[in-house]
Scaffold this motif. Sequence first.
Motif, mmCIF file in Angstrom:
data_model
loop_
_atom_site.group_PDB
_atom_site.id
_atom_site.type_symbol
_atom_site.label_atom_id
_atom_site.label_comp_id
_atom_site.label_asym_id
_atom_site.label_seq_id
_atom_site.Cartn_x
_atom_site.Cartn_y
_atom_site.Cartn_z
ATOM 1 N N VAL A 191 -0.868 -20.300 8.822
ATOM 2 C CA VAL A 191 -1.874 -20.537 7.843
ATOM 3 C C VAL A 191 -3.255 -20.533 8.500
ATOM 4 N N GLY A 192 -3.760 -19.641 7.949
ATOM 5 C CA GLY A 192 -5.352 -19.279 8.456
ATOM 6 C C GLY A 192 -5.106 -18.021 9.401
ATOM 7 N N SER A 193 -6.305 -17.583 10.058
ATOM 8 C CA SER A 193 -6.458 -16.418 10.914
ATOM 9 C C SER A 193 -6.458 -17.042 12.496
ATOM 10 N N TRP A 194 -5.804 -17.650 12.667
ATOM 11 C CA TRP A 194 -5.846 -18.351 13.964
ATOM 12 C C TRP A 194 -5.207 -17.299 15.078
ATOM 13 N N ILE A 228 -1.965 -11.809 7.445
ATOM 14 C CA ILE A 228 -1.247 -12.373 6.872
ATOM 15 C C ILE A 228 -1.736 -14.009 6.535
ATOM 16 N N GLY A 229 -2.252 -14.616 7.530
ATOM 17 C CA GLY A 229 -2.594 -16.023 7.676
ATOM 18 C C GLY A 229 -3.655 -16.330 6.737
ATOM 19 N N ARG A 230 -4.707 -15.116 6.806
ATOM 20 C CA ARG A 230 -5.942 -15.149 5.773
ATOM 21 C C ARG A 230 -5.347 -15.296 4.240
ATOM 22 N N ASN A 289 -2.415 -16.155 3.290
ATOM 23 C CA ASN A 289 -1.436 -17.317 3.082
ATOM 24 C C ASN A 289 -2.212 -18.516 2.924
ATOM 25 N N LEU A 290 -3.427 -18.715 3.373
ATOM 26 C CA LEU A 290 -4.343 -19.883 3.410
ATOM 27 C C LEU A 290 -4.927 -19.778 1.938
ATOM 28 N N LEU A 291 -5.231 -18.632 1.486
ATOM 29 C CA LEU A 291 -5.801 -18.508 0.044
ATOM 30 C C LEU A 291 -4.657 -18.821 -0.855
ATOM 31 N N PHE A 292 -3.469 -18.416 -0.702
ATOM 32 C CA PHE A 292 -2.488 -18.707 -1.505
ATOM 33 C C PHE A 292 -1.993 -20.332 -1.554
ATOM 34 N N LEU A 293 -2.234 -20.866 -0.560
ATOM 35 C CA LEU A 293 -1.925 -22.370 -0.431
ATOM 36 C C LEU A 293 -2.997 -23.220 -0.950
ATOM 37 N N THR A 294 -4.083 -22.932 -0.521
ATOM 38 C CA THR A 294 -5.602 -23.660 -1.076
ATOM 39 C C THR A 294 -5.637 -23.481 -2.521
#
Length: 232
Positions: free
Chosen positions: A165-168, A177-179, A181-186
Motif C-alpha cells: 500500500v503506497g510507494s514505500w 503496484i503500491g501507488r 493499490n493506494l489509489l484503489f484503496l483510497t
Amino acid sequence: MGHVLVIPYHGESKADQASDFGDEFSSSTVTGTDLSPIQPTWVPPNVKFEIDDAQLDWTWNENYFDFIHIRCLMGSIKDWPRLYNQAFCCTKPGGYIEHLDFDIQFTSDDGTVKEGDTMYDWSKIFIDAAEDITHQTFKIPRFSAQLIKEAGFVDVVEKKFKIPVGSWMADKKLKEIGRWNLLFLTTGLQGMQLWMLKHVLGVIEAKMRAALLDRANHGYYEATLVYGRKPG
C-alpha cells in the motif's frame, strides 16, 4: 491447451481475463462463467461466456477441462471443499487447477502495521463483520492449498505475493503496484464498507484513510496463488 474454464469474481474484468487468456492461447477453447449477463459480445472466437453459478451442481462432463482458473472469490463461496471436488471431477487426468485469491488482512514486516494500529484493526473488523453477515469465509487463501490437496490434486504449489500500500518498497515494480493499490484503496474505501460495515466501521473511516496515506506505514496484504495437477 484444450478446454479451459475461468471462474473469477463477478464483474466486467472477468471478461477481460477470459479474453486475454483466449488471445494468448489461441488453440484453446475458453469458457467464462458468471451470475449475470454482463459480458461483451466482441470477444476472441475461441472464447464464450455462460450464465452459471459455480456453487450449484456442475453440469460439465467428467474429465473435460485441461485447466480451471478460479480468482478472487473470497466471501462468495459457502462450501469450498465441494467447489474443489467438483473442479477435480471435471478436470482431465493430467490437467490443472489454479486459484488466485487475496487475504485482505493488512500487516507489515517492520511493525508499522500491527494489531492495535488502524490499518490492521480495520481489516480484521472488516473480515469478521463480513463473515458474520455472509456466513462465508474471507480467509480462503489461508486454506486453499490444503483443500485443493484434499480434493485429490497432487504436486500442489502455493505462492504468496505482497501487495504493498503506497510507494514505500524499493523495488520499482512493487513501488508502481503500491501507488496504484493506494489509489484503489483510497478511492474505493467507502464503497467497500458501505453496505455491510456502515454501522461497524463508519466511525473510523477517516482514521483508516489517514493511515493508508501515512508514508510511515509500510503495510501490505497478500495475494496467494495455488495450483495443482490431477493425477493421471
